[in-house]
Design a protein around this motif. Sequence first.
Motif, PDB file in Angstrom:
ATOM      1  N   GLY A  19       0.837  -1.299   0.075  1.00  0.00           N
ATOM      2  CA  GLY A  19       0.127   0.000  -0.014  1.00  0.00           C
ATOM      3  C   GLY A  19       0.990   1.276  -0.018  1.00  0.00           C
ATOM      4  O   GLY A  19       1.948   1.202  -0.105  1.00  0.00           O
ATOM      5  N   GLY A  20       0.175   2.462   0.356  1.00  0.00           N
ATOM      6  CA  GLY A  20       1.016   3.528   0.282  1.00  0.00           C
ATOM      7  C   GLY A  20       2.012   3.731   1.167  1.00  0.00           C
ATOM      8  O   GLY A  20       3.187   4.016   0.973  1.00  0.00           O
ATOM      9  N   ALA A  21       2.183   3.249   2.227  1.00  0.00           N
ATOM     10  CA  ALA A  21       2.887   3.332   3.599  1.00  0.00           C
ATOM     11  C   ALA A  21       4.148   2.308   3.157  1.00  0.00           C
ATOM     12  O   ALA A  21       5.313   2.693   3.385  1.00  0.00           O
ATOM     13  N   THR A  22       3.606   1.150   2.915  1.00  0.00           N
ATOM     14  CA  THR A  22       4.990   0.340   2.469  1.00  0.00           C
ATOM     15  C   THR A  22       5.626   0.379   1.287  1.00  0.00           C
ATOM     16  O   THR A  22       6.877   0.390   1.106  1.00  0.00           O
ATOM     17  N   ALA A  23       5.201   1.380   0.311  1.00  0.00           N
ATOM     18  CA  ALA A  23       5.654   1.810  -0.674  1.00  0.00           C
ATOM     19  C   ALA A  23       6.525   2.967  -0.338  1.00  0.00           C
ATOM     20  O   ALA A  23       7.648   3.061  -0.900  1.00  0.00           O
ATOM     21  N   MET A  24       6.153   3.850   0.373  1.00  0.00           N
ATOM     22  CA  MET A  24       6.921   4.852   0.839  1.00  0.00           C
ATOM     23  C   MET A  24       8.163   4.274   1.769  1.00  0.00           C
ATOM     24  O   MET A  24       9.297   4.860   1.487  1.00  0.00           O
ATOM     25  N   ALA A  25       8.176   3.394   2.419  1.00  0.00           N
ATOM     26  CA  ALA A  25       9.271   2.804   3.162  1.00  0.00           C
ATOM     27  C   ALA A  25      10.073   2.138   2.058  1.00  0.00           C
ATOM     28  O   ALA A  25      11.480   2.293   2.441  1.00  0.00           O
ATOM     29  N   THR A  26       9.752   1.406   1.225  1.00  0.00           N
ATOM     30  CA  THR A  26      10.548   0.891   0.187  1.00  0.00           C
ATOM     31  C   THR A  26      11.392   1.742  -0.547  1.00  0.00           C
ATOM     32  O   THR A  26      12.606   1.978  -0.786  1.00  0.00           O
ATOM     33  N   ILE A  27      10.757   3.049  -1.050  1.00  0.00           N
ATOM     34  CA  ILE A  27      11.250   4.188  -1.864  1.00  0.00           C
ATOM     35  C   ILE A  27      12.440   4.788  -0.865  1.00  0.00           C
ATOM     36  O   ILE A  27      13.385   4.982  -1.248  1.00  0.00           O
ATOM     37  N   SER A  28      12.070   5.086   0.382  1.00  0.00           N
ATOM     38  CA  SER A  28      12.949   5.565   1.213  1.00  0.00           C
ATOM     39  C   SER A  28      14.147   4.798   1.573  1.00  0.00           C
ATOM     40  O   SER A  28      15.090   5.144   1.671  1.00  0.00           O
ATOM     41  N   GLY A  29      13.957   3.269   1.472  1.00  0.00           N
ATOM     42  CA  GLY A  29      15.006   2.556   1.696  1.00  0.00           C
ATOM     43  C   GLY A  29      16.159   2.575   0.684  1.00  0.00           C
ATOM     44  O   GLY A  29      17.302   2.428   0.601  1.00  0.00           O
ATOM     45  N   VAL A  30      15.287   2.465  -0.614  1.00  0.00           N
ATOM     46  CA  VAL A  30      16.061   2.694  -1.718  1.00  0.00           C
ATOM     47  C   VAL A  30      17.086   4.066  -1.960  1.00  0.00           C
ATOM     48  O   VAL A  30      18.141   3.729  -2.199  1.00  0.00           O
ATOM     49  N   ASN A  31      16.410   4.990  -1.648  1.00  0.00           N
ATOM     50  CA  ASN A  31      17.247   6.438  -1.701  1.00  0.00           C
ATOM     51  C   ASN A  31      17.930   6.754  -0.548  1.00  0.00           C
ATOM     52  O   ASN A  31      18.844   7.521  -0.884  1.00  0.00           O
ATOM     53  N   PHE A  32      17.671   6.377   0.683  1.00  0.00           N
ATOM     54  CA  PHE A  32      18.418   6.929   1.699  1.00  0.00           C
ATOM     55  C   PHE A  32      18.638   5.765   2.802  1.00  0.00           C
ATOM     56  O   PHE A  32      19.502   6.393   3.768  1.00  0.00           O
ATOM     57  N   GLY A  33      18.560   4.636   2.453  1.00  0.00           N
ATOM     58  CA  GLY A  33      18.922   3.695   3.622  1.00  0.00           C
ATOM     59  C   GLY A  33      18.283   3.477   4.976  1.00  0.00           C
ATOM     60  O   GLY A  33      17.204   4.078   4.854  1.00  0.00           O
ATOM     61  N   PHE A  34      18.211   2.593   5.510  1.00  0.00           N
ATOM     62  CA  PHE A  34      17.467   1.926   6.760  1.00  0.00           C
ATOM     63  C   PHE A  34      17.646   3.155   7.615  1.00  0.00           C
ATOM     64  O   PHE A  34      16.436   3.785   8.151  1.00  0.00           O
ATOM     65  N   ARG A  35      18.893   3.530   8.091  1.00  0.00           N
ATOM     66  CA  ARG A  35      18.899   4.652   9.242  1.00  0.00           C
ATOM     67  C   ARG A  35      18.238   5.827   8.974  1.00  0.00           C
ATOM     68  O   ARG A  35      17.315   6.425  10.003  1.00  0.00           O
ATOM     69  N   ARG A  36      18.412   6.537   7.792  1.00  0.00           N
ATOM     70  CA  ARG A  36      17.862   7.603   7.387  1.00  0.00           C
ATOM     71  C   ARG A  36      16.407   7.625   7.047  1.00  0.00           C
ATOM     72  O   ARG A  36      15.545   8.610   7.170  1.00  0.00           O
ATOM     73  N   SER A  37      15.926   6.317   6.948  1.00  0.00           N
ATOM     74  CA  SER A  37      14.410   6.156   6.893  1.00  0.00           C
ATOM     75  C   SER A  37      13.670   5.926   7.992  1.00  0.00           C
ATOM     76  O   SER A  37      12.315   5.913   7.949  1.00  0.00           O
ATOM     77  N   LEU A  38      14.302   5.638   9.239  1.00  0.00           N
ATOM     78  CA  LEU A  38      13.629   5.485  10.413  1.00  0.00           C
ATOM     79  C   LEU A  38      12.683   6.492  10.796  1.00  0.00           C
ATOM     80  O   LEU A  38      11.686   6.232  11.309  1.00  0.00           O
ATOM     81  N   PRO A  39      13.022   7.751  10.783  1.00  0.00           N
ATOM     82  CA  PRO A  39      11.953   9.000  11.073  1.00  0.00           C
ATOM     83  C   PRO A  39      10.691   8.889  10.209  1.00  0.00           C
ATOM     84  O   PRO A  39       9.577   8.855  10.824  1.00  0.00           O
TER      85      PRO A  39
END
Length: 195
Positions: A19-39
């Motif tokens: 869904g939207g939230a899971t897609a945003m988490a995946t996109i953020s992981g691709v672009n920024f990595g796990f640590r920077r996606s935590l917020p």
Amino acid sequence: MDAFLSLLVFALVATGSPGGATAMATISGVNFGFRRSLPLMSGIAAGLASMAALAGLGLGGLLSAHPSLALGMKVLGSAYLLWLAWQTAHRGAPHLSASARPNGFLAGIWMLWHNPKGWAMTTGAAATFVALASSPTHLGVLLGAVFGVLSLLSLSLWCVAGLVLTRIIRSDHQWRRLNTSLGLLLALSVVPVWL
């Protein structure tokens, strides 16, 4: 205990499905990595936890009683997700400068609070599992905790999936195809909201 296990399964499926939230988490992981996606992931989880808690306390009834409020939330949430989808689809490889910033905690909460699918899911859970608690306050706390924890877990897995993709994909052409696909998936996550 069986009813509590049913709640856990319901919340795990609801928070882990695409869904939207899971897609945003995946996109953020691709672009920024796990640590920077935590917020962002923490904001999404906090948004869902607060929605579930409020649904347990009875706010879901307010949205059902005032269709114009629910419609406004649907329009705003859909517009925000479509804007994010457009931004994602037009990205190339993640050649980010040090000043590039991922979406943060408040963006995650904002996205969830304007998501009618989230409200329907949490109010449905409140109605289904009302017998698990002795009062609306207890139900709100229980639903908030379950949805918050399981949401953070599932978003972390989706973010890690984005990290795996960054190790597999090498060429700019592959990145454009991936980002276009992720943008399309994010845009398609709006469709169930309107059905």
